[in-house]
Write an enzyme that holds these catalytic residues in place. Structure first.
Site, PDB file in Angstrom:
ATOM      1  N   GLY A 255       0.826  -1.169   0.084  1.00 25.71           N
ATOM      2  CA  GLY A 255       0.011   0.037  -0.127  1.00 25.71           C
ATOM      3  C   GLY A 255       0.796   1.253   0.092  1.00 25.71           C
ATOM      4  O   GLY A 255       2.177   1.094   0.120  1.00 25.71           O
TER       5      GLY A 255
ATOM      6  N   GLU B 269       4.515  12.970  -6.220  1.00 23.55           N
ATOM      7  CA  GLU B 269       4.091  12.463  -7.556  1.00 23.55           C
ATOM      8  C   GLU B 269       4.519  11.353  -8.120  1.00 23.55           C
ATOM      9  O   GLU B 269       3.721  10.389  -8.977  1.00 23.55           O
ATOM     10  CB  GLU B 269       4.637  13.570  -8.748  1.00 23.55           C
TER      11      GLU B 269
ATOM     12  N   ASN C 177      10.197  19.379  -2.250  1.00 29.51           N
ATOM     13  CA  ASN C 177      11.315  18.387  -3.196  1.00 29.51           C
ATOM     14  C   ASN C 177      12.656  18.848  -3.111  1.00 29.51           C
ATOM     15  O   ASN C 177      13.433  17.624  -2.833  1.00 29.51           O
ATOM     16  CB  ASN C 177      10.913  18.737  -4.508  1.00 29.51           C
TER      17      ASN C 177
END
Length: 300
Positions: A75, A96, A130
């Site tokens: 998961g 992403e 990020n």
């Protein structure tokens, strides 16, 4: 196990709350906003769009497949982060790779943290998160710093505070953007290091940058060798003028690169000098990909 089940059930409950038109939360001051903002919510994947401010411009297909395999078995362990755009409509802030891999697996929902932010805040969150958490290459990091300065209008001092990096570190990354695009691509693809780039940026003429870049690749120059070459060039000794003569690698390197690349299912570069001395470069985009390549090499 019971704790995890409870969290998932809570996420599904909050998801239902968000799908109720009478509870369309648009700001932190709206009713029930405290139940949603900052909490983990199971969102429909179809309700999420990618973030146009995403600093990562390329995603390794094989690494995504490996992440998808992990998600299929375990998961999504770390929730993505989204911001609310409209009723039951969201945009990615970070995560992403997890989002793309979940779509590969065919998941219908994905756990997400919800934030409410305007476009500028979303851009800043995406870039800062990020820079701090993702395995961006040096050029992507430099571009992220540049965007924070240009689009958020941060000074280097403020940027240093925001990302928790020394100003000198930020400056060293951003100077890489003065390199010819061919060389920037070489750094992104792992053909040479940021240290090589930091040395090359001291050459202003792009054609001479490329000439020495070709020598670095062809002759496996170390960072120290490159620094000496740049110094010789600046002193007028024409260190880059012998490149074409010396840059051609021995014939076996091309075949070796192809054979190793096929065996490891990765982009492998074999460089060597005329006397056979050289190195093998195997860039990877994630710890998962590194572990896969390692197993193939050591036979675990």
């Amino acid at each position: 196990m019971a704790k995890a089940t409870k969290k998932q059930a809570l996420g599904r409950g909050l998801s239902a709350l968000l799908k109720d038109p009478e509870n369309d939360i648009q700001s932190v001051s709206d009713k029930n906003a405290d139940k949603v903002v900052g909490n983990i919510v199971e969102l429909d994947i179809t309700a999420i769009e990618v973030n146009p401010f995403q600093p990562r411009s390329s995603f390794n297909t094989e690494a995504l497949e490996e992440l998808a395999s992990s998600i299929r078995e375990l998961g999504v362990i770390q929730p993505i982060t989204v911001r609310k755009l409209d009723f039951n409509k969201y945009q990615l802030v970070s995560g992403e790779r997890r989002f793309r891999a979940s779509k590969i697996v065919g998941l219908e929902t994905i756990p997400a943290y919800i934030r409410i932010a305007n476009d500028q805040e979303s851009l800043e969150m995406a870039l800062v998160e990020n820079i701090q958490r993702q395995d961006l290459d040096p050029i992507e990091i430099a571009l992220s710093y540049q965007r924070l300065i240009d689009e958020i209008q941060l000074t280097q001092e403020k940027l240093s505070e925001r990302v928790g990096k020394k100003r000198s570190t930020i400056t060293n990354y951003m100077r890489l953007l003065r390199l010819d695009p061919i060389i920037q691509t070489g750094i992104r693809d792992g053909f040479m290091s940021m240290g090589h780039g930091r040395a090359l940026v001291n050459i202003d003429k792009k054609t001479d940058q490329i000439a020495l870049y070709e020598r670095i690749i062809g002759e496996n120059l170390s960072v120290r060798d490159t620094e000496r070459a740049v110094k010789a060039y600046q002193e007028g000794n024409g260190y880059t003028k012998q490149v074409k003569k010396n840059a051609a690698p021995p014939p076996f390197t091309k075949k070796a690169s192809k054979e190793l690349g096929n065996h490891l299912a990765a982009k492998v570069t074999v460089n060597a000098t005329e006397n056979g001395k050289g190195k093998i470069m195997i860039p990877f985009n994630s710890e998962e990909e590194f572990q896969r390549i390692k197993k193939l090499i050591v036979g675990e």
